[in-house]
Design a protein around this motif. Structure first.
Motif, PDB file in Angstrom:
ATOM      1  N   THR A 193       0.815  -1.225   0.000  1.00 28.97           N
ATOM      2  CA  THR A 193       0.000   0.000   0.000  1.00 28.97           C
ATOM      3  C   THR A 193       0.840   1.263   0.000  1.00 28.97           C
ATOM      4  O   THR A 193       0.322   2.345  -0.237  1.00 28.97           O
ATOM      5  CB  THR A 193      -0.898   0.073   1.254  1.00 28.97           C
ATOM      6  OG1 THR A 193      -0.053   0.112   2.408  1.00 28.97           O
ATOM      7  CG2 THR A 193      -1.813  -1.116   1.345  1.00 28.97           C
ATOM      8  N   GLY A 194       2.116   1.157   0.257  1.00 24.98           N
ATOM      9  CA  GLY A 194       2.919   2.352   0.426  1.00 24.98           C
ATOM     10  C   GLY A 194       2.681   2.920   1.812  1.00 24.98           C
ATOM     11  O   GLY A 194       1.856   2.419   2.575  1.00 24.98           O
ATOM     12  N   SER A 195       3.423   3.979   2.148  1.00 23.27           N
ATOM     13  CA  SER A 195       3.282   4.598   3.456  1.00 23.27           C
ATOM     14  C   SER A 195       2.705   5.987   3.231  1.00 23.27           C
ATOM     15  O   SER A 195       3.302   6.804   2.544  1.00 23.27           O
ATOM     16  CB  SER A 195       4.650   4.654   4.134  1.00 23.27           C
ATOM     17  OG  SER A 195       4.555   5.363   5.336  1.00 23.27           O
TER      18      SER A 195
ATOM     19  N   PRO B  11       5.831   4.621  -2.301  1.00 20.99           N
ATOM     20  CA  PRO B  11       4.654   4.387  -3.137  1.00 20.99           C
ATOM     21  C   PRO B  11       4.098   2.978  -2.950  1.00 20.99           C
ATOM     22  O   PRO B  11       4.765   2.108  -2.376  1.00 20.99           O
ATOM     23  CB  PRO B  11       5.217   4.538  -4.550  1.00 20.99           C
ATOM     24  CG  PRO B  11       6.618   4.043  -4.423  1.00 20.99           C
ATOM     25  CD  PRO B  11       7.072   4.361  -3.026  1.00 20.99           C
ATOM     26  N   PRO B  12       2.871   2.730  -3.423  1.00 24.98           N
ATOM     27  CA  PRO B  12       2.295   1.396  -3.335  1.00 24.98           C
ATOM     28  C   PRO B  12       2.849   0.494  -4.436  1.00 24.98           C
ATOM     29  O   PRO B  12       2.817   0.868  -5.606  1.00 24.98           O
ATOM     30  CB  PRO B  12       0.797   1.639  -3.565  1.00 24.98           C
ATOM     31  CG  PRO B  12       0.740   2.874  -4.397  1.00 24.98           C
ATOM     32  CD  PRO B  12       1.957   3.698  -4.068  1.00 24.98           C
TER      33      PRO B  12
END
Lengths: 526, 92
Positions: A78-80, A86-87
């Motif tokens: 999902t990324g942060s 990034p996801p």
């Protein structure tokens, strides 16, 4: 995020063990080779080719100890949300993500990978063979090359088609060109002697020599694996680049990008320990034919004379974990930020000595710094990450070398912008919540915050146009645009779309040296 | 459609939608467009009712997606209305 501590590689033995592995282990080492390549192709430009961290945290057995593999897997998917991470869902298969997590949690930080002067030489790519075929003037309408503003667009994934240097006419706010850079553009520097050349450095340490008249890259060179350090000499003949991975710096011919000399960055730190060091800021100065380079971990500033043999004068004990710096007084004084001591050290480049260590905010990151002349005083402005309780922008009197004020702001800051013709010093609030969407403006005379702009996205790296009439700000990740304000009314006047814009660099910088000074003062100082 | 939605939406919910979109959706879908290299569809300018239906289906898992089931699962009815309205009114 930028306060990553680097340690000396302890993994030489493990590297040897890998070479000595018997045939039976071949399958495993193939897998780890593939996983390393996967890491290089997706993670290394931010997390470091040695797994030791760069603009993002290190990912290795030590730093990931005790972290849940499931949580790491979903973070990669999902990324942060409040960072550049990034996801990777849909880009990497679930098997690859699981494989990466397993590999990184069991692999130590790697030894400094070799990247020698021969590697640098062999990496040169020539895109325009005969530069005499290039147009004699800009192929687009522009009054002065000073009006060019360059934006380092990172691209969502730190690489790919969104990664480029975007150039804008800061009078019309229209894009005039873009240079694809493959991986995230980080620094843009301009040749002080010839307005047609710009140099763009990426997070993977490639440097592109750009012809601004025809808006194309003419050459490129890979100077290392990671590292933003880049400077151009006052005569425009040399550029110097420094890396985090490996720990070296190189002087290049600014014309051909041929490497002329490399420097191993190591030295005795302020605590008496011999350390190998990341390269921090590198700066050319209008004051002399020299480069100054900060050795982050060794706490030293080296002054390199641009003459036969490129001799080095080492200034020791500058601070603990140095990072960036800015110039004042015609380029004869250098203000260097030291993260771990929360000080900014003033260096006299003439005598090559420390003048004074000045109190700064918490974990100072001065960006390009700002210097303004107000009521007969020369005031320097320094931002800081503010990772502890003190959230201030420091203002120093650079004639007397003393702290004038610590201006309270709403969060940590990364880069101040000023201009001789604009009333405010703009600072970017980077604290990881809604405040990250904002820019605060400090009145030059009262030294108080007078306005907060909600830019949207992660707002950072403010920069004034060369005429001082407009303030450019990157609305970075989750914004994907550069927003332009009138510098007096602070009304929004334009927006330029691009993927994850970060640093903004006005061509005017070559004329005023440090943002906030006027070109006239520069002449007077010489 | 434009007129009706303009009248039925108050400024507060658009603002809330923008905040939620910036914090959650834009991470993958961007605000106006996703990354050129991303495998995610753009949302700006999509029909708001379609977005609402899709998000509710993801939330109750009648439409399957590992990642969207997890993300939509964290959204309330208000969140879904606000986000759908925000993206629906945005020009790509």
């Amino acid at each position: 995020m930028n306060t990553i501590k680097k340690h000396l590689p302890k993994s030489v033995l493990i590297g040897l063990a890998a070479i000595l592995l018997p045939f039976g282990a071949q399958a495993t080492s193939d897998t780890s080779k593939n996983t390393h390549q996967l890491y290089e192709d997706n993670c290394a430009s931010c997390h470091g080719s040695d797994y030791g961290g760069f603009i993002a945290p290190g990912l290795n057995a030590d730093s990931l100890k005790g972290r849940s593999p499931t949580a790491l897997r979903s973070l990669i998917m999902t990324g942060s949300f409040d960072t550049l991470m990034p996801p990777f869902f849909g880009r990497l298969s679930d098997d690859d993500i699981r494989g990466l997590v397993k590999y990184l949690q069991t692999t130590p930080k790697q030894a400094n990978p070799a990247w020698t002067i021969d590697d640098i030489k062999a990496s040169i790519k020539v895109y325009v063979k005969d530069e005499s075929t290039l147009p004699a003037k800009p192929t687009y309408a522009i009054n002065s090359m000073d009006d060019v503003i360059g934006v380092a667009a990172r691209g969502k994934y730190g690489r790919g088609s969104g990664s480029k240097a975007v150039f804008i006419n800061s009078v019309t706010h229209k894009q005039i060109g873009e240079i694809p850079t493959g991986t995230a553009a980080h620094i843009i520097d301009y040749n002080p002697a010839n307005p047609r050349w710009a140099y763009v450095k990426t997070d993977t340490a490639e440097i592109f020599k750009v012809d601004l008249y025809s808006m194309q890259a003419v050459r490129s060179v890979k100077t290392g694996f990671n590292g933003p350090g880049l400077g151009v000499s006052r005569d425009g003949k040399y550029i110097m680049a420094g890396s985090y991975v490996p720990h070296n710096a190189v002087i290049l011919d600014a014309d051909t990008l041929e490497p002329l000399k490399t420097f191993e960055l190591e030295g005795v730190d302020p605590d008496g320990k011999m350390v190998s060091s990341d390269s921090g800021m590198i700066i050319g100065t209008p004051f002399a034919d020299i480069f100054a380079i900060a050795l982050e971990n060794a706490g030293q500033v080296w002054v390199v004379d641009l003459k036969e043999g490129f001799p080095v004068t080492k200034i020791e004990n500058v601070g603990r974990h140095l990072h960036d710096a800015f110039l004042s007084h015609g380029g004869s004084k250098l203000m260097v930020a030291s993260y771990d001591d929360s000080i900014v050290t003033a260096i006299d480049l003439k005598d090559r000595k420390i003048i004074k260590k000045l109190e700064a905010g918490c974990v100072p990151h001065v960006g390009g710094g700002s210097v303004v002349e107000v009521d007969g005083r020369t005031l320097g402005f320094g931002t800081n990450f503010g990772d502890c309780d003190k959230m201030v922008v420091s203002v120093w009197d650079l004639d007397k070398m003393e702290v004038v004020k610590q201006v309270p702001v709403s969060g940590g800051t990364e880069s101040p912008a000023a201009h001789a013709n604009a009333p405010y010093v703009a600072v970017d609030i980077i604290s990881k919540d809604r405040r990250a969407r904002t820019i605060q403006l400090i009145d030059k005379k009262t030294l108080e915050v007078v306005k907060t702009l909600d830019v949207g996205g992660h707002a950072y790296f403010p920069e004034y146009s060369a005429d001082g009439k407009f303030l450019y700000v990157s609305a970075g990740y989750s914004g994907d645009e550069v927003v332009v304000y009138d510098s007096k009314s602070l009304e929004k006047v334009a927006s330029v779309q691009m993927e994850s814009p970060a640093g903004i660099f006005s061509h005017g910088r070559v004329r005023y040296m440090t943002r906030g000074l006027s070109p006239d003062e520069m002449k007077g100082a010489k | 459609m434009g007129l009706v939605s303009a009248q039925s939406v108050n400024a507060a919910s658009i603002y809330a939608g923008e905040a939620k979109a910036a914090a959650v959706c834009s991470q993958c879908h961007g605000i106006r467009t996703p990354s050129a290299d991303a495998p995610f569809p753009p949302l700006a300018g999509r029909d708001a009712d379609y977005l609402k239906t899709a998000l509710k289906q993801y939330r109750d898992k009648t439409r399957k997606s590992d990642i969207m089931n997890a993300i939509a699962g964290s959204l309330s009815d208000d969140d879904i209305n606000n986000v759908a309205m925000y993206y629906g009114r945005l020009k790509p």
